[in-house]
Scaffold this motif. Structure first.
Motif, PDB file in Angstrom:
ATOM      1  N   PRO A  53       0.998  -1.289   0.178  1.00 16.91           N
ATOM      2  CA  PRO A  53      -0.135   0.052  -0.326  1.00 16.91           C
ATOM      3  C   PRO A  53       0.655   1.023  -0.112  1.00 16.91           C
ATOM      4  CG  PRO A  53       0.197  -0.630   1.972  1.00 16.91           C
ATOM      5  CD  PRO A  53       0.660  -1.839   1.252  1.00 16.91           C
ATOM      6  N   ARG A  54       0.302   2.346  -0.502  1.00 21.66           N
ATOM      7  CA  ARG A  54       1.183   3.817  -0.668  1.00 21.66           C
ATOM      8  C   ARG A  54       0.798   3.939   1.120  1.00 21.66           C
ATOM      9  NH1 ARG A  54      -1.672   9.096  -3.438  1.00 21.66           N
ATOM     10  NH2 ARG A  54      -3.387   8.096  -1.412  1.00 21.66           N
ATOM     11  N   ALA A  55       0.080   4.057   1.498  1.00 23.63           N
ATOM     12  CA  ALA A  55       0.128   4.305   3.084  1.00 23.63           C
ATOM     13  C   ALA A  55      -1.088   3.600   3.957  1.00 23.63           C
ATOM     14  CB  ALA A  55      -0.226   5.859   2.778  1.00 23.63           C
ATOM     15  N   VAL A  56      -0.415   3.544   5.268  1.00 21.59           N
ATOM     16  CA  VAL A  56      -0.905   2.692   5.984  1.00 21.59           C
ATOM     17  C   VAL A  56      -2.275   3.302   6.944  1.00 21.59           C
ATOM     18  CG1 VAL A  56      -1.323   0.880   7.907  1.00 21.59           C
ATOM     19  CG2 VAL A  56       0.327   0.719   5.988  1.00 21.59           C
ATOM     20  N   LEU A  57      -3.467   3.565   7.086  1.00 25.23           N
ATOM     21  CA  LEU A  57      -4.633   4.659   8.006  1.00 25.23           C
ATOM     22  C   LEU A  57      -4.383   3.421   9.884  1.00 25.23           C
ATOM     23  CD1 LEU A  57      -5.828   6.038   5.782  1.00 25.23           C
ATOM     24  CD2 LEU A  57      -3.716   7.553   7.031  1.00 25.23           C
ATOM     25  N   ILE A  58      -4.645   3.775  10.101  1.00 23.08           N
ATOM     26  CA  ILE A  58      -5.235   3.181  11.820  1.00 23.08           C
ATOM     27  C   ILE A  58      -5.541   3.874  12.417  1.00 23.08           C
ATOM     28  CG2 ILE A  58      -4.452   1.479  13.327  1.00 23.08           C
ATOM     29  CD1 ILE A  58      -1.924   1.085  12.630  1.00 23.08           C
ATOM     30  N   LEU A  75       7.924  -0.423  13.136  1.00 20.24           N
ATOM     31  CA  LEU A  75       8.341  -1.590  12.186  1.00 20.24           C
ATOM     32  C   LEU A  75       8.230  -1.578  11.092  1.00 20.24           C
ATOM     33  CD1 LEU A  75       6.634  -4.483  14.686  1.00 20.24           C
ATOM     34  CD2 LEU A  75       9.161  -3.278  14.834  1.00 20.24           C
ATOM     35  N   ALA A  76       7.596  -0.835  10.858  1.00 12.46           N
ATOM     36  CA  ALA A  76       7.652  -0.831   8.973  1.00 12.46           C
ATOM     37  C   ALA A  76       8.530   0.590   8.315  1.00 12.46           C
ATOM     38  CB  ALA A  76       6.135  -0.124   8.500  1.00 12.46           C
ATOM     39  N   GLY A  77       9.337   1.146   9.634  1.00 10.82           N
ATOM     40  CA  GLY A  77       9.898   2.586   9.207  1.00 10.82           C
ATOM     41  C   GLY A  77       9.913   3.037   8.051  1.00 10.82           C
ATOM     42  N   ALA A  78      10.505   2.537   6.929  1.00  7.88           N
ATOM     43  CA  ALA A  78      10.593   3.108   5.477  1.00  7.88           C
ATOM     44  C   ALA A  78      10.466   2.959   5.144  1.00  7.88           C
ATOM     45  CB  ALA A  78      11.836   3.801   4.722  1.00  7.88           C
ATOM     46  N   SER A  79       9.365   1.723   5.219  1.00  9.23           N
ATOM     47  CA  SER A  79       8.800   0.900   3.935  1.00  9.23           C
ATOM     48  C   SER A  79       7.370   1.830   3.649  1.00  9.23           C
ATOM     49  CB  SER A  79       8.227  -0.452   4.450  1.00  9.23           C
ATOM     50  OG  SER A  79       9.323  -0.933   4.992  1.00  9.23           O
ATOM     51  N   ALA A  80       6.277   2.283   4.029  1.00  8.21           N
ATOM     52  CA  ALA A  80       5.148   3.056   4.455  1.00  8.21           C
ATOM     53  C   ALA A  80       5.321   4.187   5.578  1.00  8.21           C
ATOM     54  CB  ALA A  80       4.419   2.092   3.591  1.00  8.21           C
ATOM     55  N   GLY A 103      -7.690  14.179   2.921  1.00  7.50           N
ATOM     56  CA  GLY A 103      -8.639  14.102   1.593  1.00  7.50           C
ATOM     57  C   GLY A 103      -8.010  13.172   0.819  1.00  7.50           C
ATOM     58  N   TRP A 104      -6.579  12.893   1.087  1.00  6.18           N
ATOM     59  CA  TRP A 104      -5.705  12.599  -0.387  1.00  6.18           C
ATOM     60  C   TRP A 104      -6.200  11.038  -0.246  1.00  6.18           C
ATOM     61  CZ3 TRP A 104      -3.112   8.954   2.912  1.00  6.18           C
ATOM     62  CH2 TRP A 104      -2.535   8.892   4.378  1.00  6.18           C
ATOM     63  N   ALA A 105      -6.699  10.120   0.767  1.00  4.65           N
ATOM     64  CA  ALA A 105      -6.449   9.082   1.008  1.00  4.65           C
ATOM     65  C   ALA A 105      -7.740   8.301   0.383  1.00  4.65           C
ATOM     66  CB  ALA A 105      -7.215   8.607   2.265  1.00  4.65           C
ATOM     67  N   GLY A 106      -7.311   6.389  -1.234  1.00  4.55           N
ATOM     68  CA  GLY A 106      -8.050   6.238  -1.614  1.00  4.55           C
ATOM     69  C   GLY A 106      -7.635   4.706  -2.172  1.00  4.55           C
ATOM     70  N   SER A 107      -7.346   3.928  -3.425  1.00  2.79           N
ATOM     71  CA  SER A 107      -8.101   3.232  -3.759  1.00  2.79           C
ATOM     72  C   SER A 107      -6.066   2.548  -3.156  1.00  2.79           C
ATOM     73  CB  SER A 107      -7.870   2.754  -4.941  1.00  2.79           C
ATOM     74  OG  SER A 107      -6.664   3.184  -5.669  1.00  2.79           O
ATOM     75  N   VAL A 108      -5.269   3.215  -3.184  1.00  2.00           N
ATOM     76  CA  VAL A 108      -3.942   3.014  -2.953  1.00  2.00           C
ATOM     77  C   VAL A 108      -2.995   2.437  -1.403  1.00  2.00           C
ATOM     78  CG1 VAL A 108      -3.123   3.216  -5.331  1.00  2.00           C
ATOM     79  CG2 VAL A 108      -2.539   4.461  -3.708  1.00  2.00           C
ATOM     80  N   LEU A 196       5.713  -5.451   4.054  1.00  2.00           N
ATOM     81  CA  LEU A 196       6.134  -3.809   4.440  1.00  2.00           C
ATOM     82  C   LEU A 196       6.912  -4.325   5.934  1.00  2.00           C
ATOM     83  CD1 LEU A 196       3.079  -1.573   5.149  1.00  2.00           C
ATOM     84  CD2 LEU A 196       4.623  -1.795   3.507  1.00  2.00           C
ATOM     85  N   ILE A 197       7.026  -5.476   6.651  1.00  2.00           N
ATOM     86  CA  ILE A 197       7.866  -5.585   8.490  1.00  2.00           C
ATOM     87  C   ILE A 197       7.530  -7.048   7.682  1.00  2.00           C
ATOM     88  CG2 ILE A 197       6.298  -3.983   9.529  1.00  2.00           C
ATOM     89  CD1 ILE A 197       4.622  -6.117  10.825  1.00  2.00           C
ATOM     90  N   THR A 198       8.658  -7.107   9.019  1.00  2.00           N
ATOM     91  CA  THR A 198       8.922  -9.512   8.493  1.00  2.00           C
ATOM     92  C   THR A 198       8.468  -9.994  10.311  1.00  2.00           C
ATOM     93  OG1 THR A 198      10.964  -8.532   7.592  1.00  2.00           O
ATOM     94  CG2 THR A 198      10.717 -11.010   8.956  1.00  2.00           C
ATOM     95  N   ALA A 199       7.349 -10.820   9.998  1.00  2.00           N
ATOM     96  CA  ALA A 199       6.455 -10.888  11.032  1.00  2.00           C
ATOM     97  C   ALA A 199       5.667 -12.470  10.466  1.00  2.00           C
ATOM     98  CB  ALA A 199       5.410  -9.782  11.792  1.00  2.00           C
TER      99      ALA A 199
END
Length: 379
Positions: A53-58, A75-80, A103-108, A196-199
């Motif tokens: 994903p481009r970004a992860v929102l929680i 844990l994700a660091g610079a991955s996203a 406002g920028w959140a979308g399909s990616v 994005l992480i190793t788990a």
């Protein structure tokens, strides 16, 4: 006042622990295993993601959701980028909280919803908004909660939250270690799937094993002198903990420690990352909270006065001593120059997630002991 005699009285600790704080800490490893099984049964292992994903929102309320977002971000660091959506509302009550997508959140982008409740209308509205925007939605929430229907309607994936082996619920459950691991574990597996992480599942098995071993070292039956959590609790009696962390995982562990000390034990604490902690908290070591600070009137009667808080540094590190550049020596030097006591906590060798789990477990146990001993002391 801390009743230190209670720390080495396991039966009395059990009687005082009406909120199940120690039990929740002891069962963290079991909760990881149950949550991983729930994630598999929900179909998470069968996901075939198209890419990162481009970004992860929680989004989610309370200490557990905040901790999950903080830990995943580290844990994700610079991955996203991992961003927590902060709730708004007139009160911290399920019906009053609202969340809004940027406002920028979308399909990616990927929206993660975490809650120990599942009745929040604001989270249901957020899931619907995410569906309209094309965001992928994954939630961890109690099974058969109103939120599960909303996630289903948004074509999202819901992982039922792993319950405690015991069923009673109280106000502390959402801030305790059980809730953190029940919400975090499925999302660790998910973010491993999307790269994005190793788990991986075997990594989480080792995390559960590390939590079990730490619980054995920190449990009520182990005497204070050989119990790192009881020792830390005793050292923090009548102190203002300045929690200084070093390492990517130690930062979230330190912030969670400060949050649970306030919420579960009623104790103020400040958390900061090294090396920025040195100027940020340095003045506290020389002011009213300094080890040698004393009121102006030296001769006045203090018998009935509460003991003043004195700053104590808690140094949390998630990497072995001597590995690479470290601000720990400067932290120790600053503490020494101000006669300030320092407690140090460093995990045994292992993968990043295992070390992080150990830091979280020891500090969760220490919070529980402080909460129980302080309650007894006031009683």
């Amino acid at each position: 006042m801390l009743d230190e005699s209670l720390l080495d009285a396991p039966e009395e600790l059990a009687r005082a622990d009406r909120r199940g704080l120690l039990r929740g800490a002891a069962e963290a490893g079991a909760r990881v295993r149950t949550a991983a099984r729930h994630a598999g049964e929900a179909g998470l292992a069968d996901l075939r993601p198209d890419g990162r994903p481009r970004a992860v929102l929680i989004a989610g309320p309370g200490t557990a959701a905040t901790g999950v977002a903080d830990l995943l971000g580290a844990l994700a660091g610079a991955s996203a980028p991992v961003t927590r959506l902060h709730p708004t509302g007139v009160a911290h009550a399920p019906g009053a909280l609202r969340w809004t997508l940027p406002g920028w959140a979308g399909s990616v982008d990927l929206l993660l919803i975490t809650t120990t409740d599942g009745t929040e209308p604001g989270l249901a509205v957020l899931a619907e908004q995410a569906y309209r925007r094309g965001c992928t939605v994954v939630a961890v929430a109690p099974e058969r909660s109103p939120l599960s229907e909303s996630v289903d309607a948004a074509h999202g994936l819901l992982v039922p939250m792993a319950k405690a082996p015991y069923q009673e619920y109280d106000e502390s459950a959402a801030a305790g270690p059980g809730a953190l691991w029940a919400l975090l574990t499925p999302l660790l597996l998910l973010l491993d799937k999307v790269g994005l992480i190793t788990a991986a599942p075997d990594t989480l098995q080792r995390v559960a094993d590390r939590l079990d071993r730490t619980a054995e070292r920190c449990g009520p039956a182990i005497a204070t002198y050989s119990n790192p959590a009881k020792t830390l609790a005793a050292e923090l009696a009548d102190s203002l903990p300045l929690i200084w962390s070093e390492g990517a995982g130690a930062g979230p562990a330190g912030r969670r420690f400060a949050a649970t000390l306030a919420e579960l034990a009623g104790r103020p604490a400040l958390a900061a990352d090294l090396p920025e902690a040195l100027p940020a908290h340095g003045v506290l070591l020389a002011g009213a909270f300094a080890a040698g600070a004393d009121p102006e009137d030296f001769f006045r009667d203090r018998v009935d006065e509460p003991q003043a808080l004195r700053a104590r540094i808690v140094l949390l590190r998630d990497r072995p001593t001597g590995g690479g550049l470290s601000a720990a020596p400067a932290a120790r030097e600053l503490a020494l120059s101000h006669d300030t006591a320092i407690s140090e906590l460093e995990p045994e060798e292992g993968a990043e997630l295992e070390q992080l789990a150990e830091l979280l477990a020891v500090t969760d146990f220490a919070t529980a002991y402080l909460a129980l001993a302080a309650t007894r002391g006031h009683g």
